[in-house]
Motif scaffolding. Structure first.
Motif, PDB file in Angstrom:
ATOM      1  N   GLU A 188      12.095 -19.488 -26.180  1.00  0.00           N
ATOM      2  CA  GLU A 188      12.995 -18.575 -26.900  1.00  0.00           C
ATOM      3  C   GLU A 188      12.383 -18.181 -28.243  1.00  0.00           C
ATOM      4  O   GLU A 188      12.555 -17.070 -28.724  1.00  0.00           O
ATOM      5  N   ARG A 189      11.690 -19.120 -28.830  1.00  0.00           N
ATOM      6  CA  ARG A 189      10.996 -18.835 -30.080  1.00  0.00           C
ATOM      7  C   ARG A 189       9.890 -17.790 -29.836  1.00  0.00           C
ATOM      8  O   ARG A 189       9.722 -16.853 -30.608  1.00  0.00           O
ATOM      9  N   ASP A 227      11.481 -14.500 -29.565  1.00  0.00           N
ATOM     10  CA  ASP A 227      11.893 -13.996 -30.888  1.00  0.00           C
ATOM     11  C   ASP A 227      10.709 -13.413 -31.637  1.00  0.00           C
ATOM     12  O   ASP A 227      10.795 -12.355 -32.238  1.00  0.00           O
ATOM     13  N   ASP A 263      16.234 -14.705 -22.162  1.00  0.00           N
ATOM     14  CA  ASP A 263      15.721 -14.748 -23.543  1.00  0.00           C
ATOM     15  C   ASP A 263      14.452 -15.587 -23.683  1.00  0.00           C
ATOM     16  O   ASP A 263      14.081 -15.964 -24.803  1.00  0.00           O
TER      17      ASP A 263
END
Ligand code: NOJ
Length: 511
Positions: free
Chosen positions: A254-255, A258, A287
């Motif tokens: 998810e990082r 992002d 995500d």
């Protein structure tokens, strides 16, 4: 995830370029970025959606560039950042998206970060995974590197071991460290700002591990049977429960999402054989990454049962599994899952395009380029050298791309190729004819665009049946002709006889 992102269609086809082996414009015997630029028209002519560019960063090249000393610099042997920018610009003009490799799990031991960490320089002490020895001086646990050696290397200055999941010159970073994460985020931003459309995260399943550092248990028979490496490598004797973490390991993706943003297409190398699809599912949850690729179809034989089982596991876990039959790390598919003939190259091409998910085509696969049997003296790869003569060879798959039949550099180089290029004249790009693998790949990739995303895959002995909406595909992966009813053939890998599918032949028809 099967959505479109930026320039990428859902389930894209990527063409993997290994710059060192693609095209040399300087006569050094090694490919370079200017050579990649020259070769892009050929790549676009295949009908793929993008390229995956293997590492071109500053590196001592012990592990073919996966040992980096500066993630934001082009190694002088490959050219300059301007050369890279020219690739992005030309690729976009040709409607090709650009995915580059990011090696975040480890660096080269010559990276300034590692030097500073050894010296205990302010703030860098814990950038890598340092651990005290056991009281008897032995390493903290039983973990084994992918390359078969113990996963811990002693450093006399720190009087500690450091973790290295690959070569001892590739110390593993501590990905939980906030400063390491910040550094990685900046690297992602640097390349996004240069127009990069996607990333392939090297060894993403190795980023996080169980901090209690418990021993891995021995592999059960089932685990061993599904392992990524064979029994010649002690790595396959363990169940990698503690050194490859699902849970927060996968949530780390998810990082990555992002940092890269919603328009970037992201793929991870899922490096565990025994839980490959399950791990790929976790890393490709919403995500997170778009896709993960595993070695399932890159080791041993490719049988109808194996393919059907893999697709069933993918569907059961709802994961973004990408299909790969060949890459720079494994013996070329046409020689491993085939007999090296143009017939088998076409059969595997049809299988590749029929599979329901993103696809990676390894440079030279479209020519039917075979695995080279290199003598020990010719081999550069430390992994191949460690496993000589048992492992069939990574360098054997990295022999440069034959642009022309003309000896000795085959249009790849005017100098001496860094790996010998023997026996390539007949598959060279300028020798391909209307019945050859290249023409077939183009037709097959055009067909792939018309296939329904839904699939039904069934194994029936040596026959593999794949239904993609109204399109039906049958592949005979065996050595004998088999009865098979098909309608009006739209595409076939070899001449057909009615009611029969010849050995090692595939056919496509519509209901
Ligand atoms: C996977 C890469 O594809 C391989 O070539 C490399 O040796 C290891 N990761 C270590 O980075």
């Amino acid at each position: 995830m099967t959505q479109t992102r930026g320039r990428w269609p859902a389930n894209p086809v990527l063409y993997e370029i290994y710059p060192r082996s693609f095209r040399d414009t300087t006569g050094s015997g090694e490919g370079d970025l200017a050579g990649v630029l020259q070769g892009l028209d050929h790549v676009a002519s295949l009908g793929v959606d993008g390229i995956w560019l293997a590492p071109f960063y500053e590196s001592p090249m012990v592990d073919g560039g996966y040992d980096i000393t500066d993630h934001c610099a082009v190694d002088p042997r490959f050219g300059t950042l301007d050369d890279f920018d020219a690739i992005v610009e030309r690729a976009h003009t040709l409607d090709l998206a650009v995915c580059i490799d990011l090696v975040f799990n480890h660096t080269s031991d010559r990276h300034p970060w590692f030097r500073k960490s050894i010296a205990g320089e302010d703030g860098y002490e814990d950038w890598y995974v340092w651990h005290d020895p056991k009281p008897d001086g032995s390493p903290p646990n039983n973990w084994i590197s992918f390359f078969g050696e113990p996963a811990w290397t002693w450093n006399p200055v720190r009087r500690q071991y450091y973790l290295r999941q690959f070569l001892s010159c590739q110390p593993s970073l501590d990905l939980r460290h906030p400063a390491v994460q910040d550094a990685h985020e900046k690297i992602v931003q640097f390349w996004r700002d240069r127009g990069v459309d996607g990333f392939r995260f090297d060894a993403v399943t190795s980023y996080l591990f169980d901090n209690s550092m418990g021993d891995n248990p021995p592999a059960s028979e089932t685990v061993q049977a599904r392992n990524a490496t064979d029994e010649s490598n002690p790595y396959s004797y363990q169940d990698h429960l503690n050194d490859m973490l699902p849970g927060d390991g996968a949530a780390f993706a998810e990082r990555l999402r992002d940092w890269a943003g919603p328009d970037a297409w992201l793929i991870g190398e899922i490096n565990s054989g025994n839980r490959s699809v399950e791990l790929a599912a976790e890393f490709t949850a919403p995500d997170r990454l778009d896709a993960g690729y595993t070695v399932d179809l890159m080791v041993n034989e490719v049988t109808p049962h194996k393919v059907a089982d893999l697709v069933a596991r993918k569907e059961e876990h709802g994961c973004g599994l990408a299909f790969v039959l060949s890459c720079h790390d494994q013996p070329r598919g046409v020689s491993r899952a085939g007999d090296g003939s143009p017939r088998d190259a076409k059969l595997l091409a049809l299988l590749s395009v029929a599979l329901p998910g993103p696809l990676i085509v390894w440079q030279g696969e479209e020519l039917g380029q075979k695995q080279a049997n290199l003598p020990f003296e010719a081999i550069h790869d430390p992994f191949d050298r460690l496993f000589w003569p048992v492992h069939p060879g990574r360098d054997g798959a990295r022999v440069p791309f034959p642009w022309q039949a003309r000896e000795p550099g085959h249009g790849f180089t005017d100098g001496t190729p860094w790996l010998p290029m023997e026996g390539l004249a007949e598959v060279a790009l300028d020798q391909q004819d209307a019945d050859g693998p290249l023409a077939f790949w183009r037709e097959a990739l055009a067909l792939r665009r018309k296939l329904d995303p839904q699939s039904e895959v069934e194994a029936d002995g040596d026959l593999l049946h794949i239904r993609r909406g109204a399109h039906r595909i049958a592949l005979n992966l065996g050595q004998d002709a088999l009865p098979c009813d098909y309608g009006d053939p739209q595409l076939a890998t070899a001449p057909l006889q009615e009611g029969t599918l010849p050995a090692r032949t595939g056919v496509v028809w519509r209901d």
